[in-house]
Design a protein around this motif. Structure first.
Motif, PDB file in Angstrom:
ATOM      1  N   ASN A 109      17.996   2.013  97.936  1.00  0.00           N
ATOM      2  CA  ASN A 109      18.324   2.662  96.693  1.00  0.00           C
ATOM      3  C   ASN A 109      17.174   3.680  96.516  1.00  0.00           C
ATOM      4  O   ASN A 109      17.587   4.353  95.365  1.00  0.00           O
ATOM      5  CB  ASN A 109      18.388   1.802  95.375  1.00  0.00           C
ATOM      6  CG  ASN A 109      19.852   0.646  95.571  1.00  0.00           C
ATOM      7  OD1 ASN A 109      20.499   1.519  96.302  1.00  0.00           O
ATOM      8  ND2 ASN A 109      19.720  -0.453  95.387  1.00  0.00           N
ATOM      9  N   TYR A 110      16.283   3.743  97.071  1.00  0.00           N
ATOM     10  CA  TYR A 110      15.245   4.667  96.903  1.00  0.00           C
ATOM     11  C   TYR A 110      15.571   6.083  97.336  1.00  0.00           C
ATOM     12  O   TYR A 110      16.592   6.423  98.354  1.00  0.00           O
ATOM     13  CB  TYR A 110      13.997   4.692  97.785  1.00  0.00           C
ATOM     14  CG  TYR A 110      13.091   3.582  97.218  1.00  0.00           C
ATOM     15  CD1 TYR A 110      13.355   2.751  96.059  1.00  0.00           C
ATOM     16  CD2 TYR A 110      11.849   3.073  97.824  1.00  0.00           C
ATOM     17  CE1 TYR A 110      12.615   1.831  95.541  1.00  0.00           C
ATOM     18  CE2 TYR A 110      11.235   2.236  97.360  1.00  0.00           C
ATOM     19  CZ  TYR A 110      11.418   1.336  96.282  1.00  0.00           C
ATOM     20  OH  TYR A 110      10.596   0.470  95.786  1.00  0.00           O
ATOM     21  N   LYS A 111      15.380   7.180  96.377  1.00  0.00           N
ATOM     22  CA  LYS A 111      15.553   8.575  96.936  1.00  0.00           C
ATOM     23  C   LYS A 111      14.440   9.128  97.669  1.00  0.00           C
ATOM     24  O   LYS A 111      13.409   8.979  96.971  1.00  0.00           O
ATOM     25  CB  LYS A 111      16.195   9.428  95.559  1.00  0.00           C
ATOM     26  CG  LYS A 111      16.165  10.846  95.943  1.00  0.00           C
ATOM     27  CD  LYS A 111      16.754  11.715  94.702  1.00  0.00           C
ATOM     28  CE  LYS A 111      16.815  13.243  94.894  1.00  0.00           C
ATOM     29  NZ  LYS A 111      17.335  13.859  93.595  1.00  0.00           N
ATOM     30  N   ASP A 114      12.259   5.685  92.792  1.00  0.00           N
ATOM     31  CA  ASP A 114      13.136   4.578  92.597  1.00  0.00           C
ATOM     32  C   ASP A 114      14.392   5.173  91.546  1.00  0.00           C
ATOM     33  O   ASP A 114      13.981   5.392  90.512  1.00  0.00           O
ATOM     34  CB  ASP A 114      12.595   3.140  92.153  1.00  0.00           C
ATOM     35  CG  ASP A 114      13.552   1.948  92.051  1.00  0.00           C
ATOM     36  OD1 ASP A 114      14.804   2.230  91.481  1.00  0.00           O
ATOM     37  OD2 ASP A 114      13.222   1.057  92.360  1.00  0.00           O
ATOM     38  N   LYS A 115      15.680   5.188  91.936  1.00  0.00           N
ATOM     39  CA  LYS A 115      16.373   5.782  91.103  1.00  0.00           C
ATOM     40  C   LYS A 115      16.800   4.982  89.792  1.00  0.00           C
ATOM     41  O   LYS A 115      17.490   5.809  88.787  1.00  0.00           O
ATOM     42  CB  LYS A 115      18.138   6.056  91.714  1.00  0.00           C
ATOM     43  CG  LYS A 115      17.762   7.326  92.990  1.00  0.00           C
ATOM     44  CD  LYS A 115      18.975   7.302  93.499  1.00  0.00           C
ATOM     45  CE  LYS A 115      19.349   6.313  94.754  1.00  0.00           C
ATOM     46  NZ  LYS A 115      20.519   6.446  95.399  1.00  0.00           N
ATOM     47  N   THR A 131      13.799   7.201  88.242  1.00  0.00           N
ATOM     48  CA  THR A 131      13.877   8.807  88.222  1.00  0.00           C
ATOM     49  C   THR A 131      14.601   9.188  89.550  1.00  0.00           C
ATOM     50  O   THR A 131      14.354   8.368  90.537  1.00  0.00           O
ATOM     51  CB  THR A 131      12.434   9.584  87.929  1.00  0.00           C
ATOM     52  OG1 THR A 131      12.852  10.600  87.940  1.00  0.00           O
ATOM     53  CG2 THR A 131      11.727   9.081  89.321  1.00  0.00           C
ATOM     54  N   ASP A 132      15.334  10.185  89.199  1.00  0.00           N
ATOM     55  CA  ASP A 132      15.637  10.995  90.679  1.00  0.00           C
ATOM     56  C   ASP A 132      15.118  12.375  90.826  1.00  0.00           C
ATOM     57  O   ASP A 132      15.777  13.263  91.358  1.00  0.00           O
ATOM     58  CB  ASP A 132      17.118  10.711  90.852  1.00  0.00           C
ATOM     59  CG  ASP A 132      17.871  11.548  89.593  1.00  0.00           C
ATOM     60  OD1 ASP A 132      17.293  12.076  88.717  1.00  0.00           O
ATOM     61  OD2 ASP A 132      19.166  11.705  89.693  1.00  0.00           O
ATOM     62  N   TYR A 164       6.706   7.853  90.389  1.00  0.00           N
ATOM     63  CA  TYR A 164       7.235   7.849  91.694  1.00  0.00           C
ATOM     64  C   TYR A 164       6.067   7.758  92.703  1.00  0.00           C
ATOM     65  O   TYR A 164       5.023   8.075  92.296  1.00  0.00           O
ATOM     66  CB  TYR A 164       8.111   9.239  91.930  1.00  0.00           C
ATOM     67  CG  TYR A 164       7.676  10.276  91.532  1.00  0.00           C
ATOM     68  CD1 TYR A 164       6.963  11.053  92.457  1.00  0.00           C
ATOM     69  CD2 TYR A 164       8.066  10.852  90.431  1.00  0.00           C
ATOM     70  CE1 TYR A 164       6.465  12.264  91.913  1.00  0.00           C
ATOM     71  CE2 TYR A 164       7.309  11.992  89.964  1.00  0.00           C
ATOM     72  CZ  TYR A 164       6.584  12.836  90.654  1.00  0.00           C
ATOM     73  OH  TYR A 164       6.174  13.886  90.346  1.00  0.00           O
TER      74      TYR A 164
END
Length: 739
Positions: free
Chosen positions: A188-190, A210-211, A214-215, A222
């Motif tokens: 699920n990490y961006k 980690d969405k 934050t994305d 992050y």
């Protein structure tokens, strides 16, 4: 068919550990028919696989570097330690009881396990393991090589074309894809990398987010690799987004918030093996590099000539990821408790965008183009920077070039429309001779009758609207003499000052002259910092010229180069959606040079030195600039460098075109000499000025044939000067407006 949670457990993999672990569990189950597996027995079977297959000469992963050179030398205790990584990676299906040192399947998985599912899971693991081992002989991605390539080639790349460069692909695609395949990276990490938007970034980066937190790198926490500007080092950091705290709280308070939050995280997390000081050094200059340094919680530094091997780099990354996961778990557990940036005001306002400024501008451009309008490259960036510098901009040019439409579409793209009252079109009439038509007047009974601009200012000043941008388009503003009807507004704009985190001006209307019932509404009327004035002008024989008072206070953006061969697209177009923005996107942040001097000293000096040389030229015709224009140009250059929209040469070219050249006009030889000297600077080379004083036709004829554009340091200004010279030689008089 395997249950969903089992069918994708090998989708991401860095090594073969997950497959071998699952096969070890299945082997134990088939022997004991128990779903509770002692950790020591798992480790024995796990290690036996690698030892036995190594002896047979089969391709298998090597032992972790630094632990042992061969699997025969690898110990059982080392194996138990090694198993922590694949067990964590399989935590969606497995549970570890550290007290009893046992591993079992999670209840929801165990309920679905029978001999048929176990056999299918075994075949799945064997197939994945076979495919993985087959590829071991092939070349594999090396994060060490990637970091080394970046640091050895980035400075050279900055002098080359941005679009399509291989480093862009490395940052945006190759590295993120490889990091996603690591066993300890949550699916699920961006993962995102950036070398800039349209221009090379001074500090490129690769972030893991980690969405749930934050994305975007603008806010939240992050992991990010930050490359120093001189490319002598790269830092693996646990960091915080800096843009939103600065916009919400202002730079000083934003920095304080980030420093306080970094201190809290250093106490909360173990951060073993990481530096927890303020020693990160990305740049000696101000700007984003300085922002990143302030926002860093902890870091590991790698020097260009001493980058460790891949195993160490991956171990370091896994360590930071482990700390990051601890923090994410802490936030989720205590969600809503002191984790958000504190708001200065308890009021409804447009939300702050998670996009960077270049990304927001790209969305504006997309919105406009989807409506069938196309403007020159860099125009939207220029309009944004001009409004950010001072909330008064003039769009000039021949009729029908889309000036008024640009203002309307730009406002719409930011959520400001006529329907919601955030966009107002005010057509200027030729008979306007005082401010009453804009601001209002008292009728014979003494009642104040507000003008359209006054109504907008009242609406924009309401507490619930102070974070919404309001756009006022003064259409054909030079049909009347601007100094007559606009002088009060121009004077008040110059009184801007900071007061309680807002920019305020002097009052526009004399309170004492109003009736008591009007004083409460209009008595304190000023120009709030969320109102942006944009005038459109057609320069021809039917309109009035601008005085230096007007030109000093505005960026004048010219629309004279028209490409008629722009046709509507026949392809289906996505309509695009407006993007309502917080006023901080456009609001000025600097009102005096002292506000930026300490942070952008080098840029201010470089810009001022150019202006000093220009002033020496302009003094000959008494058109030299003062502190107001110097400060305005410096602010424009600072905003541009901070948001990395244009190159420094492109930005200064626009300022020379918009702030300096409109001041030059006349019919004398002195004017011609000044233009030729300015042209030397714009071209970036020496000209035979004395020879060209008699005949400068060779200059503007080359520009007519587009021979000079790619050679000039400041091509837009050089083109304009060439056309002004042509007008002077052909008509005996020249002006910025008559080219």
């Amino acid at each position: 068919m395997l249950p969903d949670k089992l069918s994708s457990i090998f989708r991401t993999k860095q090594k073969s550990y997950k497959m071998v672990l699952v096969l070890s569990l299945i082997e134990l189950y088939q022997q004991t028919h128990s779903l509770y597996f002692p950790l020591g027995m798992i480790a024995e079977r796990f290690l036996a696989y690698f030892q036995e297959n190594s002896k047979l000469g089969e391709r298998v992963d090597s032992p972790p570097l630094g632990k042992a050179s061969h699997w025969d030398d690898f110990t059982l205790s080392q194996t138990i330690s090694l198993l922590k990584t694949p067990l964590e990676a399989l935590s969606t299906i497995l549970e570890v009881d550290h007290g009893k040192e046992t591993v079992t399947f999670r209840p929801d998985i165990a309920d679905k396990l029978d001999d048929h599912v176990i056999q299918e899971l075994k075949e799945y693991a064997l197939t994945e393991l076979h495919n993985y081992n087959d590829k071991l002989g092939e070349s594999v991605f090396s994060i060490r090589n990637a970091l080394s390539e970046i640091m050895n080639s980035y400075i050279v790349a900055r002098n080359k074309a941005f679009a399509g460069h291989s480093l862009g692909t490395l940052f945006r695609q190759t590295i993120p894809e490889q990091l996603r395949s690591l066993s300890f990276i949550d699916p699920n990490y961006k993962i995102q990398g950036s070398v800039g938007q349209g221009n090379w970034a001074n500090i490129p980066w690769i972030a893991v987010m980690d969405k749930r937190l934050t994305d975007t790198t603008q806010h939240g926490e992050y992991i990010v690799y930050l490359f120093s500007e001189d490319m002598e080092s790269v830092y693996l950091t646990l960091a915080q987004g800096v843009t939103v705290p600065k916009d919400e709280l202002g730079k000083k308070e934003g920095y304080h918030y980030l420093e306080q939050k970094a201190s809290e995280l250093r106490q909360l997390l173990p951060l073993e093996g990481l530096q927890k000081d303020d020693g990160i050094n990305l740049t000696s200059r101000s700007g984003l590099g300085r922002d990143y340094q302030v926002s860093t919680v902890a870091y590991i530094r790698y020097d260009r000539n001493a980058i460790p091997d891949d195993d160490q780099l991956l171990a370091d990354l896994e360590n930071v990821v482990s700390n990051y996961k601890m923090y994410v778990d802490h936030v989720i557990k205590n969600k809503g408790v002191n984790e958000e940036v504190p708001s200065k005001e308890e009021k409804e306002s447009p939300s702050l965008s998670s996009l960077t400024v270049p990304e927001q501008i790209e969305q504006i451009q997309s919105y406009i183009s989807h409506r069938g309008f196309h403007y020159p490259h860099g125009l939207i960036e220029n309009l944004y920077l001009s409004l950010k510098t001072k909330p008064f901009v003039i769009l000039a040019g021949v009729s029908g070039t889309g000036k008024t439409k640009l203002v309307k579409l730009f406002a719409e793209a930011l959520g400001a429309t006529g329907d919601n009252g955030q966009f107002t079109l005010i057509p200027v009439r030729p008979d306007w001779s005082d401010p009453s038509d804009l601001l209002g007047y008292k009728d014979l009974s003494g009642v104040f009758r507000p003008g359209r601009l006054a109504e907008v200012l009242v609406e924009a000043s309401q507490p619930e609207n102070q974070h919404k941008p309001y756009f006022v388009c003064l259409d054909e503003m030079n049909l009347a003499r601007v100094e007559y009807y606009f002088s009060d507004v121009l004077s008040v704009i110059e009184t801007q000052e900071w007061k309680q985190d807002r920019i305020v001006t002097s009052k526009l209307i004399n309170r004492e002259s109003l009736l008591p019932e009007d004083q409460s509404v209009y008595g304190d009327l000023s120009i709030p910092d969320n109102v942006y004035l944009i005038g459109t002008v057609n320069m021809d024989e039917t309109t009035h010229p601008f005085s230096k008072k007007v030109l000093d206070r505005a960026n004048t953006i010219e629309f004279n180069y028209i490409d008629l061969q722009q046709y509507p697209s026949l392809e289906p177009q996505d309509e695009g959606a407006p993007m309502p923005v917080h006023n901080s996107f456009l609001r000025s942040e600097y009102l005096q040079l002292v506000d930026v001097y300490s942070e952008y000293t080098e840029l201010v000096h470089a810009t001022t030195e150019k202006l000093v040389k220009i002033n020496l030229i302009l003094e000959e015709i008494h058109s030299h600039v003062g502190f107001r224009i110097r400060d305005s140009i410096c602010f424009y250059m600072v905003y541009n460098q901070r948001h990395e929209l244009l190159s420094n040469d492109e930005a200064f070219d626009l300022q020379l075109l918009q702030k300096i050249l409109p001041r030059v006009q006349g019919s004398s030889l002195s004017v011609k000499r000044v233009l030729l000297k300015l042209l030397q600077g714009a071209l970036g080379r020496t000209l035979p000025v004395s020879e060209l004083m008699d005949d400068a036709s060779e200059i503007y004829l080359k520009w007519n044939d587009n021979e000079e554009e790619n050679k000039a340091k400041h091509p837009l200004s050089a083109r304009k000067i060439a056309f002004m010279l042509r007008r002077l030689e052909e008509d005996g008089f020249t002006s910025y407006w008559l080219s």
